[in-house]
Design a protein around this motif. Structure first.
Motif, short mmCIF file in Angstrom:
data_model
loop_
_atom_site.label_atom_id
_atom_site.label_comp_id
_atom_site.label_asym_id
_atom_site.label_seq_id
_atom_site.Cartn_x
_atom_site.Cartn_y
_atom_site.Cartn_z
N GLN A 35 16.42 93.18 79.60
CA GLN A 35 16.86 92.50 78.39
C GLN A 35 17.03 91.02 78.68
O GLN A 35 17.56 90.65 79.73
CB GLN A 35 18.19 93.13 77.92
CG GLN A 35 18.54 92.88 76.48
CD GLN A 35 19.64 93.82 75.97
OE1 GLN A 35 20.02 94.80 76.60
NE2 GLN A 35 20.17 93.49 74.81
N LYS A 60 18.48 97.22 83.42
CA LYS A 60 19.30 98.43 83.40
C LYS A 60 18.65 99.46 84.30
O LYS A 60 17.48 99.78 84.14
CB LYS A 60 19.44 98.99 81.99
CG LYS A 60 20.20 100.31 81.97
CD LYS A 60 20.67 100.68 80.61
CE LYS A 60 21.90 99.91 80.22
NZ LYS A 60 22.51 100.42 78.98
N ALA A 61 19.42 99.96 85.25
CA ALA A 61 18.92 100.96 86.17
C ALA A 61 19.98 102.06 86.30
O ALA A 61 20.79 102.25 85.39
CB ALA A 61 18.60 100.32 87.52
N GLY A 80 23.21 104.19 86.91
CA GLY A 80 24.59 103.79 86.68
C GLY A 80 24.81 103.25 85.29
O GLY A 80 25.92 102.88 84.92
N ASN A 81 23.72 103.20 84.50
CA ASN A 81 23.82 102.77 83.11
C ASN A 81 24.50 101.42 82.95
O ASN A 81 25.24 101.18 82.01
CB ASN A 81 24.58 103.83 82.28
CG ASN A 81 24.16 103.81 80.82
OD1 ASN A 81 23.04 103.46 80.49
ND2 ASN A 81 25.08 104.16 79.95
N LYS A 82 24.29 100.54 83.93
CA LYS A 82 24.89 99.22 83.85
C LYS A 82 23.78 98.17 83.89
O LYS A 82 22.67 98.42 84.38
CB LYS A 82 25.83 98.98 85.02
CG LYS A 82 25.11 98.93 86.37
CD LYS A 82 26.07 98.61 87.50
CE LYS A 82 25.29 98.43 88.79
NZ LYS A 82 26.19 98.09 89.92
N LEU A 83 24.10 96.99 83.36
CA LEU A 83 23.17 95.87 83.43
C LEU A 83 23.46 95.05 84.69
O LEU A 83 24.61 94.76 84.98
CB LEU A 83 23.33 94.97 82.21
CG LEU A 83 22.85 95.52 80.87
CD1 LEU A 83 23.20 94.55 79.75
CD2 LEU A 83 21.35 95.77 80.89
N PHE A 140 22.65 91.43 86.16
CA PHE A 140 22.22 90.14 85.62
C PHE A 140 21.70 89.21 86.70
O PHE A 140 22.15 89.23 87.86
CB PHE A 140 23.40 89.44 84.94
CG PHE A 140 23.73 89.98 83.59
CD1 PHE A 140 24.58 91.07 83.46
CD2 PHE A 140 23.20 89.41 82.44
CE1 PHE A 140 24.90 91.57 82.21
CE2 PHE A 140 23.51 89.90 81.18
CZ PHE A 140 24.36 90.99 81.07
N TYR A 157 32.26 93.43 81.29
CA TYR A 157 31.71 92.57 82.33
C TYR A 157 32.64 91.39 82.56
O TYR A 157 33.31 90.92 81.65
CB TYR A 157 30.32 92.04 81.94
CG TYR A 157 29.26 93.11 81.86
CD1 TYR A 157 29.12 93.91 80.74
CD2 TYR A 157 28.40 93.33 82.94
CE1 TYR A 157 28.16 94.90 80.67
CE2 TYR A 157 27.43 94.31 82.88
CZ TYR A 157 27.31 95.10 81.74
OH TYR A 157 26.35 96.08 81.69
N ASN A 166 30.96 105.05 84.39
CA ASN A 166 30.55 104.25 85.54
C ASN A 166 31.57 103.17 85.80
O ASN A 166 32.22 102.68 84.87
CB ASN A 166 29.19 103.59 85.27
CG ASN A 166 28.08 104.61 85.14
OD1 ASN A 166 27.67 105.21 86.12
ND2 ASN A 166 27.61 104.80 83.93
N ILE A 180 21.44 108.06 80.05
CA ILE A 180 21.23 106.63 80.19
C ILE A 180 20.88 106.04 78.82
O ILE A 180 20.05 106.58 78.09
CB ILE A 180 20.09 106.35 81.18
CG1 ILE A 180 20.47 106.82 82.59
CG2 ILE A 180 19.75 104.86 81.19
CD1 ILE A 180 21.56 106.00 83.24
#
Lengths: 111, 117
Positions: free
Chosen positions: A34, A93-94, A96-99, A101, B35, B56, B101
């Motif tokens: 993204q 995004k990979a 762990g469903n986290k971005l 940056f 974040y 997570n 996901i």
């Protein structure tokens, strides 16, 4: 561990010139990538989302490409305007469903 | 549709205090992520919630915690504040409908600017 890099960290162009922003990532096992824009002191505005199965996405003057195998994405902004001045961030995004940056590219478009 | 909202927008605290930040996702969004953004470390993932469950967690100390309510609103709490906790805290939501996901666009709020003195 996924790492995302954006080079250059800063870019200055005259109005009307096309912008090319680069993003690279170390692990190609991503779900999507993204691109965001951030104005000083503000939150992130989503620009384009590219799914892992896609090669590019377009929205108006913006075009983003994705080459998963080489771990690269490029954001093109055509005919830049002073209003395009901002920091541009890419994120993948990979697991762990986290971005994750990149550090961002700070863009200045001079009138 | 209203965007992601965060309150308060600005906060000043002193070391040792605790703080609670709030995030209201876009209506219908069930996934909320937090974040932290600092000049030195950039944007780092704190945690993610889906349907009131933390799915997570990033690499932050236990002083950082969060929760999500049945209406998908989320709060994060930081206890025993340290100077290094000064940052912009951003919340994001996405419209994923399943517990796997999410491949949907993440929409960010304007952030809460926390200053620890």
């Amino acid at each position: 561990k996924q790492e995302v890099t954006q080079i250059p960290a800063a870019l200055s162009v005259p109005e009307g010139e096309n912008l090319v922003l680069n993003c690279s990532f170390t692990d190609s096992a991503i779900y999507n990538l993204q691109w965001f824009r951030q104005d000083p002191g503000k939150g992130l505005t989503s620009l384009l989302l590219i799914q892992s199965s896609q090669r590019e996405q377009t929205s108006g003057r913006l075009n983003a490409s994705l080459d998963k195998s080489s771990g690269r994405s490029t954001l093109y902004i055509a005919a830049s305007q002073p209003g395009d001045s901002a920091t541009y961030l890419c994120a993948v995004k990979a697991a762990g469903n986290k971005l994750t940056f990149g550090g961002g590219t700070r863009v200045l478009v001079k009138p | 549709k209203a965007g992601v909202t965060q309150t308060p927008r600005y906060l000043i605290k002193t070391r040792g205090q605790q703080v609670t930040l709030s995030c209201s996702p876009i209506s219908g969004h069930r996934s909320v992520s937090w974040y932290q953004q600092t000049p030195g470390q950039g944007l780092q993932f704190l945690f993610e919630y889906f349907s009131e469950t933390q799915r997570n967690k990033g690499n932050f100390p236990g002083r950082f915690s969060g929760r999500q309510f049945s209406n998908s609103r989320s709060e994060m709490n930081v206890s025993t504040l340290e100077l290094g906790d000064s940052a912009l805290y951003l919340c994001a939501s996405s419209s994923q409908m399943t517990s796997g996901i999410s491949t949907d666009t993440q929409y960010f709020g304007p952030g809460t600017r926390l200053t620890v003195l």
